[in-house]
Design an enzyme around this catalytic site. Structure first.
Site, PDB file in Angstrom:
ATOM      1  N   SER A  63      36.716  55.758  42.880  1.00  0.00           N
ATOM      2  CA  SER A  63      37.139  54.646  42.390  1.00  0.00           C
ATOM      3  C   SER A  63      36.006  53.004  41.991  1.00  0.00           C
ATOM      4  CB  SER A  63      37.686  53.431  43.217  1.00  0.00           C
ATOM      5  OG  SER A  63      39.464  54.182  43.537  1.00  0.00           O
ATOM      6  N   LYS A  66      35.644  52.380  38.356  1.00  0.00           N
ATOM      7  CA  LYS A  66      35.917  51.307  38.207  1.00  0.00           C
ATOM      8  C   LYS A  66      35.314  50.309  37.520  1.00  0.00           C
ATOM      9  CE  LYS A  66      40.274  53.365  40.285  1.00  0.00           C
ATOM     10  NZ  LYS A  66      41.373  53.196  41.569  1.00  0.00           N
ATOM     11  N   TYR A 191      40.097  59.500  33.482  1.00  0.00           N
ATOM     12  CA  TYR A 191      40.215  58.563  34.077  1.00  0.00           C
ATOM     13  C   TYR A 191      39.285  59.556  35.357  1.00  0.00           C
ATOM     14  CZ  TYR A 191      41.844  56.243  38.906  1.00  0.00           C
ATOM     15  OH  TYR A 191      42.221  56.318  39.954  1.00  0.00           O
ATOM     16  N   TYR A 243      41.415  46.772  47.544  1.00  0.00           N
ATOM     17  CA  TYR A 243      43.419  47.269  48.061  1.00  0.00           C
ATOM     18  C   TYR A 243      43.901  46.142  48.362  1.00  0.00           C
ATOM     19  CZ  TYR A 243      40.873  50.996  45.192  1.00  0.00           C
ATOM     20  OH  TYR A 243      40.096  52.206  44.449  1.00  0.00           O
ATOM     21  N   VAL A 261      37.049  56.506  47.348  1.00  0.00           N
ATOM     22  CA  VAL A 261      38.017  57.420  48.351  1.00  0.00           C
ATOM     23  C   VAL A 261      36.830  58.535  48.573  1.00  0.00           C
ATOM     24  CG1 VAL A 261      39.684  57.411  48.483  1.00  0.00           C
ATOM     25  CG2 VAL A 261      39.248  58.420  47.267  1.00  0.00           C
TER      26      VAL A 261
HETATM   27  O1  DON Z   1      42.646  58.774  41.276  1.00  0.00           O
HETATM   28  C1  DON Z   1      42.393  58.541  42.512  1.00  0.00           C
HETATM   29  O2  DON Z   1      43.516  58.791  43.866  1.00  0.00           O
HETATM   30  C2  DON Z   1      40.841  58.266  43.427  1.00  0.00           C
HETATM   31  N1  DON Z   1      40.134  59.159  42.144  1.00  0.00           N
HETATM   32  C3  DON Z   1      40.450  57.178  43.114  1.00  0.00           C
HETATM   33  C4  DON Z   1      40.515  56.584  44.752  1.00  0.00           C
HETATM   34  C5  DON Z   1      39.649  55.651  45.485  1.00  0.00           C
HETATM   35  O3  DON Z   1      38.447  55.868  44.964  1.00  0.00           O
HETATM   36  C6  DON Z   1      40.915  54.964  46.069  1.00  0.00           C
HETATM   37  N2  DON Z   1      39.744  53.944  46.572  1.00  0.00           N
HETATM   38  N3  DON Z   1      39.100  53.769  47.440  1.00  0.00           N
END
Ligand code: DON
Length: 307
Positions: A63, A66, A191, A243, A261
């Site tokens: 993320s 982003k 994405y 979040y 993540v």
């Molecule tokens: O879409 C997802 O769930 C992962 N590619 C990215 C989510 C993420 O990194 C949330 N961060 N803490």
């Protein structure tokens, strides 16, 4: 200030926490990462770097990507972007579906998954197709990081595609509300590709410099965003970057930041430096457990929170 000494102290103090978090397992390809790793880097405006631990190890930026896609979309669409994506904290997990239904397919902000998928959709429309969008996003991150050799990990993006039911659901829901222009499968794949880009803490701390310096990279002199737009990105990082733990991050760390993540967190010290910390064990909200504590220690030791 002796930054190296501070980083060494932090590494020492978080040592006992490295095995406390849980590595993300909803993306099977990320499950095998050894949780007992920790790296942290600071990059100052003149390019001087301070590092500790596993700062050379590449990890999945997830993320954190982003921040870069939001930056690009803001460049191309300016305030028009807010017709389709909000800028309020969600107070919900990053992959939540409920609020999106209530709010007619308009994601709360560009950092929850729905918002970031929507941002990727705008970039696909801008560039014309998925392949070009992926190439240009990669090029943009390479430029910002000053690292021409970055790649994305195909095993990770494919693994996410194979298990990405929730993200597909978010994208489908937005499509049903006419808030997604391109093909759902293509958008989600694009994405996942930018989420699977691999970088280390050195590269990411350097990549944050333009946000610490009103949109202008202090090393290359390139203006990536206007001063006002850089303010917006930092504000959304502060209020939405973690979040449903964004308030907690502001409370404990007090810097604009964005987690992924993969266990990475980037943070911005306005007018001073870019920071990145990485430790793959996550807390309940999906943010690096040791990484969050390391950043809290950093602002406590240096007095460098924005508050
Ligand atoms: O879409 C997802 O769930 C992962 N590619 C990215 C989510 C993420 O990194 C949330 N961060 N803490």
């Amino acid at each position: 200030m002796d930054y190296q000494l501070i980083l060494n102290e932090i590494a020492e103090e978080i040592m006992s926490l490295q095995d406390k978090g849980k590595v993300a397992n909803y993306i099977p390809a990320l499950e095998n990462v050894n949780p007992e790793q920790f790296g942290m880097s600071l990059t100052l405006f003149d390019g001087t770097q301070y590092n500790v631990g596993d700062f050379n190890t590449l990890f999945s930026i997830q993320s954190i990507s982003k921040v870069f896609t939001f930056t690009l979309a803001l460049k191309f669409y300016s305030t028009g972007l807010y017709k389709r994506i909000g800028r309020e904290p969600s107070g919900n997990p990053f992959n939540s579906l409920v609020q999106l239904e209530y709010e007619h397919g308009v994601p709360r902000n560009p950092f929850i998954n729905a918002g970031a998928i929507n941002v990727t959709d705008t970039l696909m429309s801008y560039y014309g197709d998925s392949t070009t969008a992926s190439k240009e996003i990669m090029q943009f991150i390479q430029d910002i990081a000053g690292e021409p050799s970055l790649t994305h990990n195909e095993i990770v993006s494919t693994s996410e595609m194979d298990h990405g039911f929730r993200n597909m659901a978010l994208a489908n829901l937005m499509k049903s509300f006419n808030n997604l222009d391109n093909d759902v499968h293509d958008v989600v794949q694009t994405y996942f590709r930018h989420c699977a880009i691999e970088m280390n803490t050195k590269m990411l701390s350097r990549a944050m410099l333009f946000l610490s310096n009103h949109g202008i990279d202090p090393i290359s002199g390139v203006e990536y965003l206007s001063e006002q737009q850089a303010k917006r990105v930092n504000a959304v990082m502060l209020t939405c970057g973690h979040y449903d733990a964004s308030g907690d991050f502001a409370f404990h760390v007090g810097l604009p930041g964005k987690s992924g993540v993969g266990g990475g967190i980037v943070a911005v010290v306005p007018k001073k430096m870019g920071i990145c910390v990485w430790s793959p064990g996550l807390n309940a909200q999906g943010n690096s457990l040791a990484g969050t504590l390391a950043l809290e220690l950093f602002t406590s030791k240096t007095g460098m929170s924005i508050f």
